[in-house]
Design a protein around this motif. Structure first.
Motif, PDB file in Angstrom:
ATOM      1  N   GLU A   1     -27.751 129.592 -42.313  1.00  0.00           N
ATOM      2  CA  GLU A   1     -27.265 129.386 -40.930  1.00  0.00           C
ATOM      3  C   GLU A   1     -26.136 130.146 -41.087  1.00  0.00           C
ATOM      4  O   GLU A   1     -25.817 131.208 -39.911  1.00  0.00           O
ATOM      5  CB  GLU A   1     -27.020 128.113 -40.503  1.00  0.00           C
ATOM      6  N   GLU A   2     -24.990 130.031 -41.942  1.00  0.00           N
ATOM      7  CA  GLU A   2     -23.878 130.971 -41.688  1.00  0.00           C
ATOM      8  C   GLU A   2     -23.866 132.299 -42.286  1.00  0.00           C
ATOM      9  O   GLU A   2     -23.128 132.797 -42.047  1.00  0.00           O
ATOM     10  CB  GLU A   2     -22.744 129.934 -42.413  1.00  0.00           C
TER      11      GLU A   2
ATOM     12  N   ASP B   1     -31.375 144.134 -47.706  1.00  0.00           N
ATOM     13  CA  ASP B   1     -30.484 143.076 -47.683  1.00  0.00           C
ATOM     14  C   ASP B   1     -31.238 141.909 -47.202  1.00  0.00           C
ATOM     15  O   ASP B   1     -31.552 141.729 -45.691  1.00  0.00           O
ATOM     16  CB  ASP B   1     -29.283 143.370 -46.518  1.00  0.00           C
ATOM     17  N   THR B   2     -31.434 140.670 -47.819  1.00  0.00           N
ATOM     18  CA  THR B   2     -32.370 139.754 -47.300  1.00  0.00           C
ATOM     19  C   THR B   2     -32.184 138.411 -48.333  1.00  0.00           C
ATOM     20  O   THR B   2     -31.371 138.497 -49.183  1.00  0.00           O
ATOM     21  CB  THR B   2     -33.894 140.135 -47.511  1.00  0.00           C
ATOM     22  N   GLU B   3     -32.497 137.507 -47.874  1.00  0.00           N
ATOM     23  CA  GLU B   3     -32.530 136.253 -48.753  1.00  0.00           C
ATOM     24  C   GLU B   3     -33.982 136.042 -49.111  1.00  0.00           C
ATOM     25  O   GLU B   3     -34.859 136.825 -48.868  1.00  0.00           O
ATOM     26  CB  GLU B   3     -31.877 134.760 -47.709  1.00  0.00           C
ATOM     27  N   GLU B   4     -34.208 134.908 -49.528  1.00  0.00           N
ATOM     28  CA  GLU B   4     -35.658 134.475 -50.159  1.00  0.00           C
ATOM     29  C   GLU B   4     -36.487 134.055 -48.914  1.00  0.00           C
ATOM     30  O   GLU B   4     -36.484 132.905 -48.778  1.00  0.00           O
ATOM     31  CB  GLU B   4     -35.545 133.511 -51.221  1.00  0.00           C
ATOM     32  N   THR B   5     -36.994 135.025 -48.367  1.00  0.00           N
ATOM     33  CA  THR B   5     -37.811 134.618 -47.378  1.00  0.00           C
ATOM     34  C   THR B   5     -39.377 134.203 -47.583  1.00  0.00           C
ATOM     35  O   THR B   5     -39.755 134.800 -48.689  1.00  0.00           O
ATOM     36  CB  THR B   5     -37.890 135.945 -46.157  1.00  0.00           C
TER      37      THR B   5
ATOM     38  N   ASN C   1     -26.130 139.116 -53.318  1.00  0.00           N
ATOM     39  CA  ASN C   1     -24.517 138.834 -53.468  1.00  0.00           C
ATOM     40  C   ASN C   1     -24.134 138.164 -52.233  1.00  0.00           C
ATOM     41  O   ASN C   1     -24.812 138.221 -51.231  1.00  0.00           O
ATOM     42  CB  ASN C   1     -24.024 140.151 -53.641  1.00  0.00           C
ATOM     43  N   LEU C   2     -23.051 137.369 -52.472  1.00  0.00           N
ATOM     44  CA  LEU C   2     -22.651 136.673 -51.345  1.00  0.00           C
ATOM     45  C   LEU C   2     -21.372 137.318 -50.877  1.00  0.00           C
ATOM     46  O   LEU C   2     -20.769 137.947 -51.491  1.00  0.00           O
ATOM     47  CB  LEU C   2     -22.316 135.278 -52.057  1.00  0.00           C
ATOM     48  N   PRO C   3     -21.038 137.138 -49.420  1.00  0.00           N
ATOM     49  CA  PRO C   3     -21.923 136.041 -48.671  1.00  0.00           C
ATOM     50  C   PRO C   3     -23.096 136.752 -48.095  1.00  0.00           C
ATOM     51  O   PRO C   3     -23.935 136.175 -47.240  1.00  0.00           O
ATOM     52  CB  PRO C   3     -20.789 135.757 -47.400  1.00  0.00           C
TER      53      PRO C   3
ATOM     54  N   THR D   1     -29.994 139.829 -38.936  1.00  0.00           N
ATOM     55  CA  THR D   1     -31.050 139.179 -38.088  1.00  0.00           C
ATOM     56  C   THR D   1     -32.400 139.363 -38.418  1.00  0.00           C
ATOM     57  O   THR D   1     -32.529 140.662 -38.757  1.00  0.00           O
ATOM     58  CB  THR D   1     -30.465 139.193 -36.755  1.00  0.00           C
ATOM     59  N   LYS D   2     -33.196 138.719 -38.185  1.00  0.00           N
ATOM     60  CA  LYS D   2     -34.759 138.887 -38.480  1.00  0.00           C
ATOM     61  C   LYS D   2     -35.074 139.937 -37.211  1.00  0.00           C
ATOM     62  O   LYS D   2     -34.759 139.819 -36.201  1.00  0.00           O
ATOM     63  CB  LYS D   2     -35.397 137.534 -38.289  1.00  0.00           C
ATOM     64  N   GLY D   3     -35.848 140.823 -37.880  1.00  0.00           N
ATOM     65  CA  GLY D   3     -36.429 141.929 -36.918  1.00  0.00           C
ATOM     66  C   GLY D   3     -35.606 143.151 -37.144  1.00  0.00           C
ATOM     67  O   GLY D   3     -36.006 144.276 -36.573  1.00  0.00           O
TER      68      GLY D   3
END
Length: 272
Positions: free
Chosen positions: A169-170, A197-201, A218-220, A176-178
């Motif tokens: 969420e943060e 650039d993504t997370e574990e989708t 890498n964070l954030p 953003t998706k899309g």
């Protein structure tokens, strides 16, 4: 009768002169080429792509790390640039791009000055629509839109756009998706995944038959090494390169991936 020897002497002199002229012509051309700037084009060494050479079903794939999110792939004489940034000088010793893949609109992926310096009318550019809207008119005219879930074939390869976005969420404010793309390139029988650039989708976890992958961490802005390792253990590429990893613990990532799922972790320096 007295003129015959003179004629023979003149003929011999002409032959010697012709021979000297023939010897001088190449030298003059070399000097002229140097003065006109042709010498590099005619006599200079052709630019080659250095890096890891990975045997694949129909030849080899060359992996050349550049910096952070930027890399160059070589396959069958094609140079494939991913997110070229940092100015044209960074690429001056590399072959010019046949294909440029853009993943997102942030400055570490999209650099207008670098693109304008590198891309020509024969360079294919692929990007999501949100990124293409940022391009100047001179580049937008031949750039091709590829949004999440779409596929294009060109230059003898297939390109699939994989959604790249944040789940936490943060972090959703970053990607953003899309909006952004990862890509799966099918080069002959070889499938290459570039995460962007993504997370574990779910889309990443569902990937199949990936031979080579480039995974951000890498964070954030993207994901933790724990998330990245979990994703790798899910879609199981044969080789994974951490990239876009500034500040991440790569040795920890390698340990978390482990050696029980048949994945080779290759750590290279993207921050020379």
């Amino acid at each position: 009768l007295q003129k015959i020897p003179a004629m023979n002497h003149n003929a011999a002199s002409h032959r010697r002169l012709d021979h000297r002229i023939r010897l001088l012509i190449p030298l003059c051309l070399v000097i002229l080429a140097g003065q006109c700037g042709w010498a590099t084009a005619v006599f200079g060494a052709q630019k080659t792509l250095t890096g890891d050479r990975i045997p694949v079903a129909d030849g080899e794939l060359i992996v050349h790390p550049v910096n952070h999110a930027t890399l160059v792939l070589g396959w069958k004489g094609l140079a494939i640039y991913v997110d070229p940034v940092g100015g044209a000088d960074r690429f001056s010793n590399l072959p010019g791009p046949d294909l440029i893949l853009l993943t997102d609109l942030h400055s570490d992926h999209l650099d207008m000055d670098t693109l304008k310096a590198l891309a020509g009318e024969n360079t294919a550019i692929i990007a999501p629509s949100a990124t293409i809207k940022r391009l100047p008119d001179t580049l937008r005219t031949w750039a091709k839109i590829l949004d999440n879930g779409e596929t294009k074939s060109l230059l003898g390869l297939k390109i699939e756009a994989i959604p790249a976005y944040n789940l936490t969420e943060e972090r959703q404010k970053y990607h953003t998706k899309g909006r952004g793309n990862g890509y799966v390139l099918t080069l002959g029988e070889t499938r290459v995944y570039i995460s962007g650039d993504t997370e574990e989708t779910p889309e990443m976890r569902a990937l199949k038959n990936i031979h080579l992958s480039f995974l951000c961490m890498n964070l954030p802005y993207t994901m933790t090494v724990e998330q990245a390792a979990t994703a790798v253990r899910a879609f199981r590429p044969k080789i994974v390169y951490p990239y876009h990893y500034r500040g991440s613990d790569l040795e920890k990532f390698k340990q978390l991936v482990g050696d029980d799922v048949g994945v080779e972790v290759r750590i290279r320096d993207w921050y020379q």
